[in-house]
Design a protein around this motif. Structure first.
Motif, mmCIF file in Angstrom:
data_model
loop_
_atom_site.group_PDB
_atom_site.id
_atom_site.type_symbol
_atom_site.label_atom_id
_atom_site.label_comp_id
_atom_site.label_asym_id
_atom_site.label_seq_id
_atom_site.Cartn_x
_atom_site.Cartn_y
_atom_site.Cartn_z
ATOM 1 N N MET A 1 62.917 -20.345 -61.168
ATOM 2 C CA MET A 1 62.012 -19.813 -61.873
ATOM 3 C C MET A 1 62.648 -19.916 -63.645
ATOM 4 S SD MET A 1 60.219 -16.256 -62.002
ATOM 5 C CE MET A 1 59.074 -15.762 -63.200
ATOM 6 N N THR A 2 61.968 -20.257 -64.827
ATOM 7 C CA THR A 2 62.335 -20.305 -66.051
ATOM 8 C C THR A 2 62.168 -18.999 -66.861
ATOM 9 O OG1 THR A 2 60.236 -20.951 -66.764
ATOM 10 C CG2 THR A 2 61.556 -22.837 -66.081
ATOM 11 N N GLU A 3 63.010 -18.990 -67.849
ATOM 12 C CA GLU A 3 63.203 -17.784 -68.562
ATOM 13 C C GLU A 3 61.410 -17.694 -69.120
ATOM 14 O OE1 GLU A 3 65.228 -16.115 -72.489
ATOM 15 O OE2 GLU A 3 66.319 -17.534 -71.427
ATOM 16 N N THR A 4 61.272 -16.171 -69.267
ATOM 17 C CA THR A 4 59.992 -15.851 -69.893
ATOM 18 C C THR A 4 60.036 -16.088 -71.217
ATOM 19 O OG1 THR A 4 60.324 -13.743 -68.291
ATOM 20 C CG2 THR A 4 58.674 -13.905 -70.281
ATOM 21 N N PRO A 5 58.688 -16.914 -71.674
ATOM 22 C CA PRO A 5 58.607 -17.452 -72.995
ATOM 23 C C PRO A 5 58.759 -16.232 -73.927
ATOM 24 C CG PRO A 5 56.438 -17.873 -71.964
ATOM 25 C CD PRO A 5 57.803 -17.387 -70.771
ATOM 26 N N GLU A 6 59.222 -16.517 -75.205
ATOM 27 C CA GLU A 6 59.400 -15.249 -76.218
ATOM 28 C C GLU A 6 57.980 -15.184 -76.860
ATOM 29 O OE1 GLU A 6 61.194 -15.258 -80.444
ATOM 30 O OE2 GLU A 6 62.562 -15.884 -79.245
ATOM 31 N N THR A 7 57.345 -16.368 -76.809
ATOM 32 C CA THR A 7 55.954 -16.192 -77.623
ATOM 33 C C THR A 7 54.820 -16.881 -76.488
ATOM 34 O OG1 THR A 7 56.888 -16.561 -79.914
ATOM 35 C CG2 THR A 7 54.585 -16.809 -79.681
ATOM 36 N N ILE A 8 53.787 -16.360 -76.429
ATOM 37 C CA ILE A 8 52.621 -16.731 -75.726
ATOM 38 C C ILE A 8 51.112 -16.666 -76.510
ATOM 39 C CG2 ILE A 8 53.584 -16.389 -73.646
ATOM 40 C CD1 ILE A 8 51.843 -13.992 -73.065
ATOM 41 N N TRP A 24 45.904 -17.575 -70.966
ATOM 42 C CA TRP A 24 47.067 -17.442 -71.404
ATOM 43 C C TRP A 24 47.799 -18.824 -71.460
ATOM 44 C CZ3 TRP A 24 48.537 -13.145 -74.045
ATOM 45 C CH2 TRP A 24 47.991 -12.090 -73.672
ATOM 46 N N CYS A 25 48.544 -19.174 -72.727
ATOM 47 C CA CYS A 25 49.288 -20.392 -72.662
ATOM 48 C C CYS A 25 50.523 -20.250 -73.634
ATOM 49 C CB CYS A 25 48.177 -21.438 -73.351
ATOM 50 S SG CYS A 25 48.974 -23.043 -73.477
ATOM 51 N N ASP A 26 51.317 -21.133 -73.419
ATOM 52 C CA ASP A 26 52.653 -21.015 -74.211
ATOM 53 C C ASP A 26 52.446 -22.027 -75.537
ATOM 54 O OD1 ASP A 26 52.883 -23.447 -73.111
ATOM 55 O OD2 ASP A 26 54.806 -23.236 -72.295
ATOM 56 N N ASP A 27 51.147 -22.618 -75.672
ATOM 57 C CA ASP A 27 50.707 -23.391 -76.986
ATOM 58 C C ASP A 27 49.522 -23.047 -77.593
ATOM 59 O OD1 ASP A 27 50.277 -25.646 -78.371
ATOM 60 O OD2 ASP A 27 50.825 -27.170 -77.324
ATOM 61 N N ILE A 43 54.261 -11.990 -79.073
ATOM 62 C CA ILE A 43 55.532 -11.991 -79.052
ATOM 63 C C ILE A 43 56.188 -10.912 -77.986
ATOM 64 C CG2 ILE A 43 57.903 -11.820 -80.431
ATOM 65 C CD1 ILE A 43 56.205 -12.447 -82.890
ATOM 66 N N ARG A 44 57.043 -11.212 -77.197
ATOM 67 C CA ARG A 44 57.671 -10.481 -76.266
ATOM 68 C C ARG A 44 57.930 -9.228 -76.876
ATOM 69 N NH1 ARG A 44 61.958 -13.785 -73.256
ATOM 70 N NH2 ARG A 44 63.244 -12.119 -74.091
ATOM 71 N N ALA A 45 57.843 -7.896 -76.288
ATOM 72 C CA ALA A 45 58.186 -6.878 -76.958
ATOM 73 C C ALA A 45 59.578 -6.533 -77.189
ATOM 74 C CB ALA A 45 57.555 -5.604 -75.879
ATOM 75 N N GLU A 50 63.672 -6.179 -81.746
ATOM 76 C CA GLU A 50 64.861 -6.767 -82.408
ATOM 77 C C GLU A 50 64.694 -6.978 -83.806
ATOM 78 O OE1 GLU A 50 66.282 -10.243 -80.562
ATOM 79 O OE2 GLU A 50 66.515 -9.349 -78.544
ATOM 80 N N ILE A 51 63.383 -7.375 -83.923
ATOM 81 C CA ILE A 51 63.129 -7.619 -85.300
ATOM 82 C C ILE A 51 62.887 -6.299 -86.064
ATOM 83 C CG2 ILE A 51 61.162 -8.581 -86.794
ATOM 84 C CD1 ILE A 51 60.640 -10.526 -84.625
#
Length: 142
Positions: A1-8, A24-27, A43-45, A50-51
């Motif tokens: 399994m790949t890492e969870t995307p930062e932005t969807i 839902w899409c990563d693009d 954006i992932r919580a 962090e921001i």
């Protein structure tokens, strides 16, 4: 399994059954017929936090610097106010008057000594000039 995307993105489109809805899409525009302006970015919580944490840290540093600067300016203002009080100014004026009088006396004494050296004559003992010299510079026991 790949890492969870930062932005969807949530984009308008057809689901598997052909119904229009949101997908839902990563693009933001996976196909040429999609408009990226219609996509809603998420954006992932944890990345969002962090921001926020970085901004909060920078804001706290700025506030701390501003408080320190304000304390320094307040201290300087209090010192300037104390130094410019009427009592201090009058005291300094009085001290300056005393010093001015003393400078004039010393300048007179220098002129007398210069005259004594040039003429080779010195004030007679207990003369008014002799008393003035003793008054200005003190006697032998002073």
């Amino acid at each position: 399994m790949t890492e969870t995307p930062e932005t969807i993105y949530l984009i308008p489109g057809e689901d598997i059954d052909g119904r229009m809805g949101w997908l839902w899409c990563d693009d933001p525009a996976p196909h040429p017929d999609h408009d990226p302006a219609e996509a809603v970015k998420y954006i992932r919580a944890d990345k969002h936090q962090e921001i926020i944490d970085r901004q909060a840290k920078a804001a706290k540093m700025g506030m701390d610097a501003a408080k320190k600067s304000a304390a320094i300016m307040e201290r300087n203002a209090k010192q300037m106010r104390a130094e410019s009080s009427l009592e201090v100014i009058e005291s300094e004026r009085a001290a300056n008057a005393v010093l001015t009088d003393r400078v004039e006396e010393l300048e007179t004494m220098v002129k007398v000594f210069r005259g004594c050296i040039e003429t080779g004559e010195f004030p007679e003992s207990l003369s008014p000039c002799h008393h003035k010299i003793i008054e200005l510079v003190g006697g032998r026991d002073d």
